[in-house]
Design a protein around this motif. Structure first.
Motif, PDB file in Angstrom:
ATOM      1  N   MET A  38       1.780  -8.920  -9.542  1.00 23.32           N
ATOM      2  CA  MET A  38       0.655  -9.302  -8.927  1.00 23.32           C
ATOM      3  C   MET A  38      -0.148  -7.997  -8.536  1.00 23.32           C
ATOM      4  SD  MET A  38       0.186 -11.448  -5.433  1.00 23.32           S
ATOM      5  CE  MET A  38      -1.291 -12.013  -4.735  1.00 23.32           C
ATOM      6  N   PRO A  39      -1.444  -7.849  -8.555  1.00 18.26           N
ATOM      7  CA  PRO A  39      -2.327  -6.626  -8.450  1.00 18.26           C
ATOM      8  C   PRO A  39      -2.128  -6.064  -6.706  1.00 18.26           C
ATOM      9  CG  PRO A  39      -3.741  -8.219  -9.520  1.00 18.26           C
ATOM     10  CD  PRO A  39      -2.447  -8.880  -9.213  1.00 18.26           C
ATOM     11  N   SER A  40      -2.169  -5.036  -6.470  1.00 16.11           N
ATOM     12  CA  SER A  40      -1.956  -4.602  -5.213  1.00 16.11           C
ATOM     13  C   SER A  40      -3.435  -4.711  -4.425  1.00 16.11           C
ATOM     14  CB  SER A  40      -1.648  -3.193  -5.036  1.00 16.11           C
ATOM     15  OG  SER A  40      -2.714  -2.314  -5.493  1.00 16.11           O
ATOM     16  N   PRO A  41      -3.569  -4.803  -3.096  1.00 11.12           N
ATOM     17  CA  PRO A  41      -4.801  -4.941  -2.405  1.00 11.12           C
ATOM     18  C   PRO A  41      -5.460  -3.735  -2.801  1.00 11.12           C
ATOM     19  CG  PRO A  41      -3.073  -5.481  -0.795  1.00 11.12           C
ATOM     20  CD  PRO A  41      -2.302  -5.037  -2.303  1.00 11.12           C
ATOM     21  N   THR A  42      -4.943  -2.514  -2.870  1.00  7.56           N
ATOM     22  CA  THR A  42      -5.793  -1.167  -3.446  1.00  7.56           C
ATOM     23  C   THR A  42      -6.633  -1.715  -4.802  1.00  7.56           C
ATOM     24  OG1 THR A  42      -4.600   0.148  -2.023  1.00  7.56           O
ATOM     25  CG2 THR A  42      -5.908   1.039  -3.941  1.00  7.56           C
ATOM     26  N   SER A  43      -5.900  -2.023  -5.918  1.00 12.90           N
ATOM     27  CA  SER A  43      -6.392  -2.214  -7.052  1.00 12.90           C
ATOM     28  C   SER A  43      -7.138  -3.354  -6.933  1.00 12.90           C
ATOM     29  CB  SER A  43      -5.175  -2.483  -8.073  1.00 12.90           C
ATOM     30  OG  SER A  43      -4.522  -3.585  -7.847  1.00 12.90           O
ATOM     31  N   LEU A  44      -7.176  -4.232  -6.496  1.00 10.67           N
ATOM     32  CA  LEU A  44      -8.058  -5.487  -5.985  1.00 10.67           C
ATOM     33  C   LEU A  44      -9.439  -4.916  -5.621  1.00 10.67           C
ATOM     34  CD1 LEU A  44      -6.046  -8.521  -5.053  1.00 10.67           C
ATOM     35  CD2 LEU A  44      -7.271  -7.997  -7.320  1.00 10.67           C
TER      36      LEU A  44
END
Length: 302
Positions: A1-7
């Motif tokens: 699952m993508p991290s908040p930073t990557s999103l």
């Protein structure tokens, strides 16, 4: 699952590429191998101009400053479609700065010659009867100094890199070569010289009806991005926060405008590191690869 930073970085990337699409300028940043362009990987300029938040906020700061010079403003007023295509003007300026910074010497020279040719055709008379021309060396110096000041202050405020001693003077000394190639003269080459220049030129500046109309157009600009109004207010506020005190007074910025600019400045400073994550494949990294340098050099001082 993508991290908040990557999103968050993905959203920022979509925002930037919606506002400033790639691949439309016709500028070649990849050839010829080894050509450092007008600056090169060891310069302060390559680092300052690789910082997107500082460059956009700084460019808007420069536009606000430029509205205060009646002869410089007359050229925009008489010869541009700023009322209907301010976004296009921002994109053209962005392409010129990026190309003269990161493209090869032949590409940079081509851009400079093209802009110089346009300047030759821009001339007229101000509202109070004074002649102006865009290739006037003094006006070229004014435009250059406002832009370089805005870019440097934007970097200083919003980049994760701190300016080491001497870097600001080195930046001004480096970037004046583009202004001089366009025909500017007596271009300041240090922070002290820039401060002295602004003090000297203030007698020619004023806020008039034309200034107010251009500023009103700028305040209504809508980039083709998600949350266009919020995005505009964020970057305009962050740019306003970079203005020197004398310019903020001349622009009649009240307590509310200054407070709003301070909030925008803090907000952009907080999210600015995400821009480097989101934009790690732009023209600056491409220029690094052209000269055989690792793009990570832009994240530290030589």
């Amino acid at each position: 699952m993508p991290s908040p930073t990557s999103l968050a970085a993905a959203r920022i990337r979509h925002w930037v590429l919606s506002a400033f699409p790639r691949g439309q300028s016709g500028i070649d940043y990849d050839q010829p191998p080894g050509d450092p362009g007008l600056f090169g990987p060891d310069t302060v300029t390559w680092r300052v101009h690789s910082d997107f938040p500082g460059m956009l906020a700084g460019g808007l700061c420069a536009l606000m400053l430029q509205t205060l010079h009646p002869r410089a403003l007359a050229g925009v007023w008489d010869h541009s479609n700023f009322r209907t295509d301010l976004v296009g003007r921002l994109r053209r300026t962005t392409n010129f700065v990026a190309g003269t910074t990161y493209a090869s010497k032949p590409e940079a020279r081509k851009l400079i010659d093209r802009v110089a040719g346009i300047h030759e055709q821009v001339r007229g008379t101000t509202a109070d009867g004074r002649a102006y021309r865009a290739d006037d060396p003094d006006l070229l110096t004014w435009v250059h100094v406002t832009e370089s000041f805005g870019f440097l202050e934007g970097f200083r405020r919003y980049s994760p890199l701190s300016l080491p001693a001497g870097a600001a003077d080195a930046y001004y000394d480096e970037v004046r070569r583009v202004a001089e190639a366009l025909g500017a003269r007596d271009v300041p080459k240090s922070e002290a010289e820039v401060a002295a220049y602004f003090a000297r030129v203030q007698g020619e500046l004023r806020l008039d009806e034309r200034s107010r109309e251009v500023l009103a157009v700028l305040a209504r600009i809508r980039l083709p991005v998600p949350a266009a109004g919020l995005s505009r207010d964020l970057f305009l506020g962050a740019g306003t926060a970079l203005l020197p005190d004398w310019a903020a007074r001349m622009l009649a910025l009240g307590r509310f405008e200054r407070a709003r600019a301070a909030v925008a400045s803090r907000t952009l400073h907080a999210i600015a590191p995400l821009f480097r994550v989101a934009l790690n494949d732009g023209v600056a990294p491409r220029a690094c690869r052209r000269v055989g340098a690792d793009p990570s050099i832009l994240e530290r001082w030589p």
